[in-house]
Structure formats: C-alpha cells, structure tokens
Scaffold this active site. Structure first.
Site, PDB file in Angstrom:
ATOM      1  N   SER A  79      42.365 -59.388  20.995  1.00 44.02           N
ATOM      2  CA  SER A  79      42.884 -58.036  21.194  1.00 44.02           C
ATOM      3  C   SER A  79      43.672 -57.999  22.485  1.00 44.02           C
ATOM      4  CB  SER A  79      41.718 -57.050  21.273  1.00 44.02           C
ATOM      5  OG  SER A  79      42.117 -55.812  21.819  1.00 44.02           O
ATOM      6  N   TYR A 131      34.073 -55.686  26.793  1.00 43.04           N
ATOM      7  CA  TYR A 131      34.857 -55.921  25.589  1.00 43.04           C
ATOM      8  C   TYR A 131      36.023 -56.852  25.902  1.00 43.04           C
ATOM      9  CZ  TYR A 131      37.969 -55.013  21.621  1.00 43.04           C
ATOM     10  OH  TYR A 131      38.795 -55.148  20.532  1.00 43.04           O
TER      11      TYR A 131
END
Length: 318
Positions: free
Chosen positions: A158, A183
């Site tokens: 990502s 994350y």
C-alpha cells in the site's frame, strides 16, 4: 536480478480493471492461491482469475462467509486460514501440499488496517503478525509447490508503506502504539518480502512483486469510523464516495492481477508496482504515489527475512 524501479509501459493505467488486464489471456490449467480472495479487491481478483480459466484456492479466516461471497464463481475452492495464527498457516499449507499440486500464482492479499492495539502469537503487534508474518510463513511452507509451478508471488502492499520503515528499535510498538504507523510498517514489510523472495527464488523460476492497489472503499476500513472517513475527505456526510481519486474494487484488483499474469514481467521481479505498471521512486512523479527507498532496499529486505525467520522458525532456503 530484478528490474529497475521504473515504468515499463504496460499499456494499462489506474482506471484499468482486472478483467481488462486479462482480456485475451487464457489461464486454463493454472492454479492460483489468493488470500483475502473473498472480499473487496480480493474477491474481484478471484473473479477475474477464475473467469480467465484459472483454478483459484481461497484460504479464508471465515470459510463459510467466503463460500457464500463466491457463490456462482466457477473454478474456486475454499479452505480455512487465519494468518494471525502461525499454526493455522502451517495447517493450511500442509493440507495444500498433500494435494500434490503446483502453484502458478500466489497473491498475498489478506490483511488488516489501522486496528486497535492487539497482539498475536508471543506478543507480536497484530498488523505486522497478520499482514507480514502470516504471509512469510505461508510462502515458506508452500515453497515446494511454488517452486514446482515457477510461480509469481504477489504481495499487496500500500502507499501506506510511506508512513513507516521497519522500526527495528521497537517493531511491536511496545512504547507508543500508533495504528497508522503500525499499518505502514506492515505494508513496508510486504514490499520487502517481495524484494528478498525474488532474490532467493529467481534461480527456481519464482518471481515476486509487491504493489499499491490504489485507494478503494472496501471492508478493509472496518476499523475506521464514518467521521474519520469524512474528515479525510473519502466520503461525504451521507456516506457517498467523495474523493474522485478512489478506484472501484474492479480497478483496485487490476494491478495485482497484472503483476500476477503480465508477460511484460517475464524474467524480472522484486519491484513495487501501481496503476498496472512498475512504480517510480516516490517524489519523482506528481501523479503517482511511488515507492519509498526503505520499501525496496535489498539490505533491509535481507534483514527482515532473517528477522522473520528467527521469529517464526521458518526458512525454506536455510
């Protein structure tokens, strides 16, 4: 040796869909394993690969929900897999290897994002444990089938990787937990896994890639409140999509499908992709998120592999 981190002119772009990427491609007789393949962009990946003729195995934390979500899609099968549980990962891999089948494509797509602080295993931060260590063990345990198939291994990273390199001094966030930095670290780990796996696997015909699928509204946002998404400009007060940069799930699945199947990537690997092409380094293209150096650094990738092998006790190349 991997390809340079620069565009190769795929002929596709950020608005291409998974079906468009596979137009004219025949995957009959090929087998893909897609974690997270029953929800969001994973479901669209499964649908596209199966539609092109591939047999798709979808290991899922909730097998019954997975079977329901994929009802009507021919050529798929479901098994159980909880990536946060190392023994569960080993169990799935053992069951698969007993079938004697080779793997042509492995898409490491399942994951969690920005969840409240939690741990897995012996105190591992949950996002790192699930998004990275679960897939690390899966790759190593499935290695015989991957090598037999000369597989492509595609890790869904990502643009969130830009938020954090690997925090070697405190990877578990034992001091100050920040769900977004955690994350980001896990997404950096996804990219670094591809870098070192490609280095190790190339001699066996196994190539690895990572990617940013784009911004898409999917169940991945389950840990965010509506207010948070409104504040970020993602949705409006009524819950409707407000950011024109967001992709549809079909568009979001395209880059991983492209990385898994494109003949333009034959003989190369270890790169980070986005918008159905190899990404440029971050900061050199105003129209693309790009990739930070810390996510494609071979020294960091090798260090992370050794660290992960020590934590999990898994290393198919040792």
């Amino acid at each position: 040796m991997g390809t340079p981190q620069q565009r190769i002119g795929s002929g596709f772009g950020g608005r291409s869909t998974a079906r468009e990427v596979l137009e004219g491609v025949d995957l009959t007789g090929r087998l893909a394993v897609v974690t997270g393949g029953y929800s969001g962009i994973g479901l669209e990946t499964t649908r596209a690969l199966a539609g092109a003729g591939a047999r798709v195995v979808v290991p899922a934390r909730r097998p019954e929900a997975a079977a329901e979500a994929m009802e009507g899609i021919e050529g798929v099968e479901v098994d159980g897999l909880d990536l946060s549980d190392q023994d569960d990962v080993r169990g799935f891999a053992a069951r698969f290897l007993k079938t004697g089948r080779a793997i042509d494509v492995l898409v490491n797509g399942a994951g969690v994002m920005a969840c409240p602080r939690a741990t897995a295993g012996p105190g591992w931060e949950y996002q790192f444990a699930t998004n990275h260590l679960g897939h690390f063990t899966l790759v190593n345990r499935l290695w015989p089938a991957l090598a037999d198939g000369g597989a492509r291994v595609v890790s869904v990273s990502s643009a969130g990787h830009q938020a954090s390199p690997i925090r070697w001094e405190d990877p578990w966030f034992d001091r100050d937990y920040d769900r977004w930095l955690a994350y980001g670290q896990s997404k950096t780990a996804n990219a670094l896994l591809a870098v070192h796996l490609d280095r190790l696997g190339a001699a066996f015909g196994v190539r690895a890639f990572s990617l940013h699928p784009g911004a898409i509204l999917t169940p991945l946002q389950r840990h965010m409140t509506r207010e948070e998404m409104v504040d970020r400009g993602w949705i409006d007060e009524n819950g409707a999509l407000a950011d024109p940069a967001f992709k549809t799930p079909e568009q979001g699945a395209a880059t991983q499908v492209w990385a898994a199947t494109s003949p333009k990537l034959d003989g190369v690997g270890g790169v980070y992709c986005e918008d159905c092409d190899v990404a440029v380094p971050a900061g050199t293209d105003p129209d693309r998120a790009g990739v930070r150096d810390h996510a494609v650094d071979p020294v960091q990738a090798e260090r992370l592999w050794a660290f992960s092998a020590e934590l999990t006790g898994e290393d198919a190349f040792a």
